[in-house]
Design an enzyme around this catalytic site. Sequence first.
Site, PDB file in Angstrom:
ATOM      1  N   CYS A  88     -10.807  16.985 -35.337  1.00 58.25           N
ATOM      2  CA  CYS A  88     -11.029  17.870 -36.215  1.00 58.25           C
ATOM      3  C   CYS A  88      -9.786  18.815 -36.199  1.00 58.25           C
ATOM      4  CB  CYS A  88     -12.197  18.869 -36.046  1.00 58.25           C
ATOM      5  SG  CYS A  88     -12.515  19.232 -34.473  1.00 58.25           S
ATOM      6  N   GLY A  89      -8.591  18.158 -36.375  1.00 57.70           N
ATOM      7  CA  GLY A  89      -7.367  19.128 -36.234  1.00 57.70           C
ATOM      8  C   GLY A  89      -7.212  19.538 -35.016  1.00 57.70           C
TER       9      GLY A  89
END
Lengths: 290, 140
Positions: A88-89
């Site tokens: 998620c980044g």
Amino acid sequence: MPSLKDVKTKIGGVKKTAQITKAMNMVAAAKLRGAQQKMEDFRSYAEKFNAAMGNLSSAMDSGAFPLMEKREVKNVEILVVTSDRGLCGSFNANILKMTEKLMASLEAQGKKVSLVCVGKKSANYFRKTGKVRQRHVDLMGTFQMFNARAIAQDIAGNFLSGGSDEVRIVYGKFKSVAVQRPAEQMFLPIQPNVVEAAEATSSSAGSYIYEPSTEEIMEVLLPLYMNVMVYHAMLEVSASEHAARMTAMDNATSACKDIIHSLTLIYNKARQAGITAELMDIVGGAEALK
Amino acid sequence: MAEKLKLEVVTPKGAIVSKEVDIVTAPGYGGEFGILANHAPFLSTIKIGVLTYKTGSQEETLMVSGGFCEVSNNKLTFLVESAERGTDIDVARAMRAKERAEKRLAEAQAQKENFDRTRAEAAMQRALSRLKVAERHKPS
């Protein structure tokens, strides 16, 4: 020059990756809706709760409660809330970085730091430091109020028994679908001024009749307030996690598309070069027969 | 026409009830209490039990678990950990929970374990309140 077959396999592989990231993006979008709804539902509860706390705290003296007691700060506990899953980044990395910074600055002041980790990402990251006192993993997917209560109780217990003199929360704040920021918040001792800020907005109500006494109500409310804080942090993190994953996966999908595009160019060039070479061969052969 | 009272029951999962009512009866700290319109500002903790509210001749019941309530300016707000309507209650499950709690209570009594006992008592309370709400819901 890579061979035709190599490029073709590569394109196939990247296409598959794009499919997966696309699917993950859609799943995250669906989950985000759920998480946001949950946050929305909780907001009215939290608001009313804060208002009531404000009304109450104005009526009494804060020194009387062990959960609000200010002591000389020697041991600081940090509650780190991250997600259980990655991809998620930089969402989790940002929270962890902030925690590290906070730890470093506290330790520079000669304070001892212990950690309570919620979510696998923080638990694994800090495992080797040996400072993790408690870990709560595998619950970010489907957590309920009672999960938050267990965590809050554990922290309160440690605070009351003198294991920590101050507790802070580091978590990911959900600003919007596009923006999530790590945030730090004071947790224990519960500060009356935080509550009083809420009270200023709702001071219309006059003097209340309390049943039982304000003190006894506070005894019930303070732990509840902790639950609310922890639950709130967890809700924010889960919404932020899905939002961050959605953006990350969207980026990944478009990156895949770019790669496919450039690989297709290479593939076509290689194909053309092959055809040209073949033609040259034929022409050369025909020429030789003359 | 008597004045009405605005009742709101809010849980962490959102608002369960938000409507104008005539009278509310709730399980307070010191026992059941009733609230009518124009009540003085009031704040009390709520125990596990049955919350009843009436609009005209129509009476409705809810099972509520611990929390607190606040009355001011004819607004009555309940902040509870959970609230369930009679229709949502699984009677068979509540019955099982009751039996389980009874057994636990007996065990705790035998071993004089205070911690288990408070937990079992809370479970018992919840099960009994659920059954009561479900029971009242049936005839209508």
